[in-house]
Motif scaffolding. Sequence first.
Motif, PDB file in Angstrom:
ATOM      1  N   ILE A   1      -2.382   0.600  -4.814  1.00 37.49           N
ATOM      2  CA  ILE A   1      -2.493  -0.721  -4.209  1.00 37.49           C
ATOM      3  C   ILE A   1      -1.707  -1.711  -5.056  1.00 37.49           C
ATOM      4  O   ILE A   1      -1.989  -1.887  -6.242  1.00 37.49           O
ATOM      5  CB  ILE A   1      -3.968  -1.176  -4.126  1.00 37.49           C
ATOM      6  N   LEU A   2      -0.710  -2.336  -4.453  1.00 42.98           N
ATOM      7  CA  LEU A   2       0.049  -3.364  -5.165  1.00 42.98           C
ATOM      8  C   LEU A   2      -0.583  -4.719  -4.886  1.00 42.98           C
ATOM      9  O   LEU A   2      -0.672  -5.144  -3.731  1.00 42.98           O
ATOM     10  CB  LEU A   2       1.509  -3.351  -4.728  1.00 42.98           C
ATOM     11  N   GLN A   3      -1.022  -5.353  -5.952  1.00 42.76           N
ATOM     12  CA  GLN A   3      -1.604  -6.681  -5.840  1.00 42.76           C
ATOM     13  C   GLN A   3      -0.547  -7.709  -6.215  1.00 42.76           C
ATOM     14  O   GLN A   3      -0.024  -7.684  -7.326  1.00 42.76           O
ATOM     15  CB  GLN A   3      -2.828  -6.808  -6.751  1.00 42.76           C
ATOM     16  N   PRO A   4      -0.220  -8.616  -5.304  1.00 44.49           N
ATOM     17  CA  PRO A   4       0.840  -9.596  -5.572  1.00 44.49           C
ATOM     18  C   PRO A   4       0.324 -10.758  -6.403  1.00 44.49           C
ATOM     19  O   PRO A   4      -0.873 -11.042  -6.443  1.00 44.49           O
ATOM     20  CB  PRO A   4       1.246 -10.044  -4.172  1.00 44.49           C
ATOM     21  N   GLY A   5       1.267 -11.459  -7.036  1.00 45.54           N
ATOM     22  CA  GLY A   5       0.891 -12.638  -7.803  1.00 45.54           C
ATOM     23  C   GLY A   5       1.590 -13.890  -7.332  1.00 45.54           C
ATOM     24  O   GLY A   5       1.087 -14.993  -7.514  1.00 45.54           O
ATOM     25  N   ALA A   6       2.766 -13.726  -6.734  1.00 46.09           N
ATOM     26  CA  ALA A   6       3.561 -14.902  -6.374  1.00 46.09           C
ATOM     27  C   ALA A   6       2.878 -15.764  -5.334  1.00 46.09           C
ATOM     28  O   ALA A   6       2.848 -16.994  -5.438  1.00 46.09           O
ATOM     29  CB  ALA A   6       4.932 -14.455  -5.864  1.00 46.09           C
ATOM     30  N   ALA A   7       2.303 -15.140  -4.312  1.00 48.71           N
ATOM     31  CA  ALA A   7       1.662 -15.905  -3.247  1.00 48.71           C
ATOM     32  C   ALA A   7       0.453 -16.673  -3.784  1.00 48.71           C
ATOM     33  O   ALA A   7       0.236 -17.843  -3.451  1.00 48.71           O
ATOM     34  CB  ALA A   7       1.249 -14.981  -2.120  1.00 48.71           C
TER      35      ALA A   7
ATOM     36  N   TRP B   1       0.871  -1.189   0.000  1.00 48.32           N
ATOM     37  CA  TRP B   1       0.000   0.000   0.000  1.00 48.32           C
ATOM     38  C   TRP B   1       0.897   1.225   0.000  1.00 48.32           C
ATOM     39  O   TRP B   1       1.907   1.258   0.717  1.00 48.32           O
ATOM     40  CB  TRP B   1      -0.876  -0.015   1.243  1.00 48.32           C
ATOM     41  N   ALA B   2       0.555   2.226  -0.793  1.00 48.66           N
ATOM     42  CA  ALA B   2       1.331   3.473  -0.801  1.00 48.66           C
ATOM     43  C   ALA B   2       0.392   4.649  -1.020  1.00 48.66           C
ATOM     44  O   ALA B   2      -0.647   4.528  -1.682  1.00 48.66           O
ATOM     45  CB  ALA B   2       2.403   3.460  -1.894  1.00 48.66           C
TER      46      ALA B   2
ATOM     47  N   THR C   1      -6.588  -5.381   5.388  1.00 55.00           N
ATOM     48  CA  THR C   1      -7.328  -4.868   4.242  1.00 55.00           C
ATOM     49  C   THR C   1      -6.911  -3.443   3.891  1.00 55.00           C
ATOM     50  O   THR C   1      -6.382  -2.705   4.728  1.00 55.00           O
ATOM     51  CB  THR C   1      -8.833  -4.892   4.508  1.00 55.00           C
ATOM     52  N   GLU C   2      -7.199  -3.091   2.665  1.00 66.78           N
ATOM     53  CA  GLU C   2      -6.957  -1.721   2.214  1.00 66.78           C
ATOM     54  C   GLU C   2      -7.719  -0.724   3.080  1.00 66.78           C
ATOM     55  O   GLU C   2      -7.188   0.325   3.482  1.00 66.78           O
ATOM     56  CB  GLU C   2      -7.364  -1.569   0.751  1.00 66.78           C
ATOM     57  N   ALA C   3      -8.957  -1.034   3.380  1.00 65.83           N
ATOM     58  CA  ALA C   3      -9.779  -0.127   4.184  1.00 65.83           C
ATOM     59  C   ALA C   3      -9.176   0.054   5.579  1.00 65.83           C
ATOM     60  O   ALA C   3      -9.170   1.168   6.130  1.00 65.83           O
ATOM     61  CB  ALA C   3     -11.198  -0.667   4.283  1.00 65.83           C
ATOM     62  N   GLN C   4      -8.674  -1.018   6.153  1.00 64.05           N
ATOM     63  CA  GLN C   4      -8.067  -0.942   7.484  1.00 64.05           C
ATOM     64  C   GLN C   4      -6.829  -0.048   7.468  1.00 64.05           C
ATOM     65  O   GLN C   4      -6.638   0.794   8.361  1.00 64.05           O
ATOM     66  CB  GLN C   4      -7.690  -2.353   7.945  1.00 64.05           C
ATOM     67  N   ILE C   5      -5.994  -0.209   6.445  1.00 60.07           N
ATOM     68  CA  ILE C   5      -4.762   0.591   6.357  1.00 60.07           C
ATOM     69  C   ILE C   5      -5.104   2.052   6.133  1.00 60.07           C
ATOM     70  O   ILE C   5      -4.563   2.945   6.805  1.00 60.07           O
ATOM     71  CB  ILE C   5      -3.865   0.065   5.217  1.00 60.07           C
ATOM     72  N   THR C   6      -5.995   2.315   5.197  1.00 59.13           N
ATOM     73  CA  THR C   6      -6.359   3.692   4.885  1.00 59.13           C
ATOM     74  C   THR C   6      -6.974   4.382   6.093  1.00 59.13           C
ATOM     75  O   THR C   6      -6.682   5.547   6.380  1.00 59.13           O
ATOM     76  CB  THR C   6      -7.325   3.728   3.690  1.00 59.13           C
ATOM     77  N   ALA C   7      -7.815   3.660   6.827  1.00 61.03           N
ATOM     78  CA  ALA C   7      -8.441   4.244   8.016  1.00 61.03           C
ATOM     79  C   ALA C   7      -7.399   4.582   9.075  1.00 61.03           C
ATOM     80  O   ALA C   7      -7.492   5.633   9.741  1.00 61.03           O
ATOM     81  CB  ALA C   7      -9.488   3.282   8.586  1.00 61.03           C
TER      82      ALA C   7
ATOM     83  N   ASP D   1       4.942   4.255   2.148  1.00 64.08           N
ATOM     84  CA  ASP D   1       4.617   2.951   1.581  1.00 64.08           C
ATOM     85  C   ASP D   1       4.900   1.854   2.594  1.00 64.08           C
ATOM     86  O   ASP D   1       5.717   2.029   3.518  1.00 64.08           O
ATOM     87  CB  ASP D   1       5.403   2.702   0.297  1.00 64.08           C
ATOM     88  N   LEU D   2       4.245   0.725   2.392  1.00 67.33           N
ATOM     89  CA  LEU D   2       4.416  -0.415   3.290  1.00 67.33           C
ATOM     90  C   LEU D   2       3.966  -1.685   2.598  1.00 67.33           C
ATOM     91  O   LEU D   2       3.145  -1.660   1.670  1.00 67.33           O
ATOM     92  CB  LEU D   2       3.623  -0.204   4.582  1.00 67.33           C
ATOM     93  N   THR D   3       4.505  -2.812   3.028  1.00 68.29           N
ATOM     94  CA  THR D   3       3.982  -4.118   2.651  1.00 68.29           C
ATOM     95  C   THR D   3       3.228  -4.680   3.850  1.00 68.29           C
ATOM     96  O   THR D   3       3.474  -4.280   4.995  1.00 68.29           O
ATOM     97  CB  THR D   3       5.114  -5.078   2.252  1.00 68.29           C
TER      98      THR D   3
END
Length: 468
Positions: free
Chosen positions: A454-460, A281-282, A357-363, A349-351
Amino acid sequence: MLRGAALALVLAAVPMAAGAAPAAPSAPAAPSQQFRVDPVYYNLPNGLRVVLLKDSRVPTVTVAVHYGIGFRVEPRDRTGFAHLFEHLLFQGSENAPKGHFINLVSNAGGAMNGSTRFDYTNYYQVVPSGALEAMIWGEADRMARPVINAEVLKNQQDVVANEVKVNVINQPYGGWPWLVMPQAANTNWHNAHNFYGALDDLEAATVDDAKAFHERFYGPNNSVLFIGGDFDEAQTRRWIEQYFGAIPASAPVQMPDISEPRQTEPRRVIHNDPLAPKPAWAAGWHMPPRHSQEWYAMGLINQMLIQGTDSRLYDKLVRQESITSGIGGGINLLGSQYTYNGPMEMVVDLTHDADKTEAQITAAVDAVVGDLQNNLVSDQELQRAKTKIRSSLYGTIDSASRFGLAEILSAYALFDDNPAKFNDVEAGFAAVTPELIRATAREYLRDGNRTIVILQPGAAQAASEAQQ
């Protein structure tokens, strides 16, 4: 015009300890340390700006040339060209064939490098004082007579393309967030394109493109020569005139419009990273104009919100809510607050784990920002931020290599035609009050001035599917 003749770092007193109360509530805290940098500054008839900074404490010299060309003004359909051209000029000149200049530096026991930034490209060396003339000669030959041909261009196209693949395309979190955020937050192409370069654009560059680029941007009248350290001023000026004086000025550089319209609506962008193991998230907020009161206030807000384990966002996101193990970011992720000259963002920014959730981080971020917008910071917290930024400044300008000092003074010469203007920064930060912090936060940290990526990962996800 002479602006002085020596480097004086005046340590007037021990820095005020973090948490110490100022003399009067809400009054600007007087700096407990003061520095002054007094360079000799003058122009050659061909327009070359020269910054000389004598400092004989160590028998070395730092030589740097900054050109007023960065990512922002590279040609359309040639993304990454400024960075590619930086590589080209390491490939030799007419009188210093490929490897010769590098050997001059290494055989003298020195170090060298170069970089491309938003608003300039630079080359620099630090060597024993006895090698100064050779460095001046080498930089002048690089400026006047670089070797630009099909062989050199193809070689460096391959090198840079491989660098893009290694550092961005095939790297988890490649370009995150320094390359991603400007493209998301800005609307003017000059600020919002892929600075590292699309592979098709890099491969399409021609020798004619490169020669035209050199003629347009690499003349002495679009350049700053910095020399700092242990040198004889009179002799150094003679060498500068001897080697740089005959280089003809290029046509005046016509810069494009790089301004950004005022952002009035929040932006949200999804960035897919198939190699990233975790989401990220950034957020980025557009900065105030350089040298304004709000610009200084944002520098201190950056310290209070983002920098260090005593910052507000670290406390909220790491200690209190365990959303992430750490945060990153700042102002100008490719330099510092002092080394850009156009639109810029303050970024955090952070991982995080997938269960956050995005909402939790943004809040959580909104709660911290809202407190800064609605309440006055304490004098104690503001003084601590001023102490942190002052400490960072001293660390930059007092390093043995002088690279940080060279970069800042050259930037002020390029952007303001006055490297000594850097002396204003400590007073600018000292004048910031809690009231100004709150007003600046309300205007520049508002939702309408913010871009979230929002960075959406693919590897996991791919690993999980493979196990099913």
